[in-house]
Scaffold this motif. Structure first.
Motif, PDB file in Angstrom:
ATOM      1  N   LEU A  28       0.982  -1.264   0.281  1.00 29.90           N
ATOM      2  CA  LEU A  28      -0.154   0.065   0.228  1.00 29.90           C
ATOM      3  C   LEU A  28       0.462   1.604   0.218  1.00 29.90           C
ATOM      4  O   LEU A  28       0.978   2.332  -0.630  1.00 29.90           O
ATOM      5  CB  LEU A  28      -1.407   0.479   0.488  1.00 29.90           C
ATOM      6  CG  LEU A  28      -2.313  -0.853   1.255  1.00 29.90           C
ATOM      7  CD1 LEU A  28      -2.626  -1.201   2.325  1.00 29.90           C
ATOM      8  CD2 LEU A  28      -2.712  -0.765  -0.100  1.00 29.90           C
ATOM      9  N   LEU A  29       2.246   1.156   0.777  1.00 38.12           N
ATOM     10  CA  LEU A  29       2.860   2.230   0.375  1.00 38.12           C
ATOM     11  C   LEU A  29       3.206   2.605  -0.798  1.00 38.12           C
ATOM     12  O   LEU A  29       3.659   3.705  -1.250  1.00 38.12           O
ATOM     13  CB  LEU A  29       4.168   2.112   1.942  1.00 38.12           C
ATOM     14  CG  LEU A  29       4.723   2.874   1.864  1.00 38.12           C
ATOM     15  CD1 LEU A  29       4.008   4.393   2.631  1.00 38.12           C
ATOM     16  CD2 LEU A  29       6.486   2.820   3.035  1.00 38.12           C
ATOM     17  N   PHE A  30       4.085   1.278  -1.323  1.00 41.33           N
ATOM     18  CA  PHE A  30       4.564   1.985  -2.248  1.00 41.33           C
ATOM     19  C   PHE A  30       3.795   1.964  -3.463  1.00 41.33           C
ATOM     20  O   PHE A  30       3.844   2.651  -4.309  1.00 41.33           O
ATOM     21  CB  PHE A  30       4.796   0.621  -3.115  1.00 41.33           C
ATOM     22  CG  PHE A  30       5.412   0.180  -4.235  1.00 41.33           C
ATOM     23  CD1 PHE A  30       6.728   0.806  -4.538  1.00 41.33           C
ATOM     24  CD2 PHE A  30       4.593  -0.381  -5.550  1.00 41.33           C
ATOM     25  CE1 PHE A  30       6.582   1.141  -6.280  1.00 41.33           C
ATOM     26  CE2 PHE A  30       5.122  -0.170  -7.219  1.00 41.33           C
ATOM     27  CZ  PHE A  30       5.831   0.167  -7.305  1.00 41.33           C
ATOM     28  N   VAL A  31       2.120   1.575  -3.510  1.00 42.93           N
ATOM     29  CA  VAL A  31       1.301   2.193  -4.875  1.00 42.93           C
ATOM     30  C   VAL A  31       1.295   3.342  -3.873  1.00 42.93           C
ATOM     31  O   VAL A  31       1.116   4.275  -5.131  1.00 42.93           O
ATOM     32  CB  VAL A  31       0.074   1.612  -4.398  1.00 42.93           C
ATOM     33  CG1 VAL A  31      -0.549   1.418  -5.572  1.00 42.93           C
ATOM     34  CG2 VAL A  31       0.379   0.450  -4.876  1.00 42.93           C
ATOM     35  N   GLY A  32       0.992   4.225  -2.868  1.00 42.90           N
ATOM     36  CA  GLY A  32       0.293   5.315  -2.680  1.00 42.90           C
ATOM     37  C   GLY A  32       1.321   6.526  -3.300  1.00 42.90           C
ATOM     38  O   GLY A  32       1.315   7.159  -3.183  1.00 42.90           O
ATOM     39  N   SER A  33       3.148   6.284  -2.430  1.00 41.71           N
ATOM     40  CA  SER A  33       3.707   6.152  -3.152  1.00 41.71           C
ATOM     41  C   SER A  33       3.935   6.967  -4.755  1.00 41.71           C
ATOM     42  O   SER A  33       3.894   8.178  -5.274  1.00 41.71           O
ATOM     43  CB  SER A  33       5.102   6.584  -2.597  1.00 41.71           C
ATOM     44  OG  SER A  33       5.203   5.805  -1.213  1.00 41.71           O
ATOM     45  N   TYR A  34       3.822   5.562  -5.550  1.00 35.24           N
ATOM     46  CA  TYR A  34       3.842   6.258  -6.793  1.00 35.24           C
ATOM     47  C   TYR A  34       3.052   6.910  -6.881  1.00 35.24           C
ATOM     48  O   TYR A  34       3.490   7.632  -8.312  1.00 35.24           O
ATOM     49  CB  TYR A  34       4.116   4.472  -7.401  1.00 35.24           C
ATOM     50  CG  TYR A  34       3.938   4.304  -8.712  1.00 35.24           C
ATOM     51  CD1 TYR A  34       5.355   4.117  -9.173  1.00 35.24           C
ATOM     52  CD2 TYR A  34       3.533   4.567  -9.896  1.00 35.24           C
ATOM     53  CE1 TYR A  34       5.657   4.433 -10.477  1.00 35.24           C
ATOM     54  CE2 TYR A  34       3.381   4.338 -10.998  1.00 35.24           C
ATOM     55  CZ  TYR A  34       4.552   4.651 -11.774  1.00 35.24           C
ATOM     56  OH  TYR A  34       4.345   4.323 -13.242  1.00 35.24           O
ATOM     57  N   GLN A  35       1.740   6.501  -6.806  1.00 31.93           N
ATOM     58  CA  GLN A  35       0.699   7.211  -7.468  1.00 31.93           C
ATOM     59  C   GLN A  35       0.783   8.764  -7.092  1.00 31.93           C
ATOM     60  O   GLN A  35       0.445   9.435  -7.789  1.00 31.93           O
ATOM     61  CB  GLN A  35      -0.307   6.703  -6.773  1.00 31.93           C
ATOM     62  CG  GLN A  35      -0.797   5.551  -6.906  1.00 31.93           C
ATOM     63  CD  GLN A  35      -1.232   5.722  -8.674  1.00 31.93           C
ATOM     64  OE1 GLN A  35      -1.409   6.342 -10.007  1.00 31.93           O
ATOM     65  NE2 GLN A  35      -0.247   4.595  -9.801  1.00 31.93           N
ATOM     66  N   ILE A  36       1.572   9.600  -6.415  1.00 32.83           N
ATOM     67  CA  ILE A  36       1.775  10.480  -5.933  1.00 32.83           C
ATOM     68  C   ILE A  36       3.494  11.272  -6.394  1.00 32.83           C
ATOM     69  O   ILE A  36       3.418  12.101  -6.135  1.00 32.83           O
ATOM     70  CB  ILE A  36       1.282  11.518  -4.054  1.00 32.83           C
ATOM     71  CG1 ILE A  36       2.712  10.755  -3.664  1.00 32.83           C
ATOM     72  CG2 ILE A  36       0.153  11.044  -3.679  1.00 32.83           C
ATOM     73  CD1 ILE A  36       2.519  11.181  -1.928  1.00 32.83           C
TER      74      ILE A  36
END
Length: 130
Positions: A28-36
């Protein structure tokens, strides 16, 4: 992912649950960081670099290339994992990420505050240098 990580409930114990939750939290941290962070860059570039007269067709082709490359990575992932091993596979992803970051840093100019016409003129001047 959570159900896949479950494995044998009798073997996991408390550590198994902690490991499962940390993996889910990391994803979740990876996906969230990637998306922002890096994720929107390709969509921003696609929407700004093409002249208005060809923009819709060019963005369509760019989108096709983006999703085709996603499909290619998905299809080749397991074969590469078996051939290279997980360490080299993720090292490969890391190198690609570093190269993409360097490309963005050195070749993608800031477009904040510029009109589409100004961006087009700046791109033309960059192409004329080459």
């Amino acid at each position: 992912s959570y159900f896949y990580l479950g494995g044998d409930p009798s073997a996991g114990g408390a550590f198994g649950s902690l490991q499962q939750y940390s993996i889910i939290a990391s994803m979740l941290l990876f996906v969230g960081s990637y998306q922002i962070g890096f994720g929107p860059i390709s969509w921003l570039i696609l929407s700004e670099i093409f002249p208005l007269r060809i923009r819709s067709a060019a963005v369509s082709l760019g989108t096709l290339a983006n999703f085709s490359s996603n499909l290619l990575v998905t299809l080749l992932f397991e074969a590469e994992r078996l051939q290279l091993g997980e360490s080299l596979l993720f090292l490969q992803f890391g190198v690609i990420g570093i190269l993409a970051t360097l490309f963005t840093f050195f070749y993608v100019f800031e477009t904040r505050g510029l009109s589409l016409e100004e961006i087009e003129m700046k791109l033309k001047s960059e192409v004329d240098k080459v």
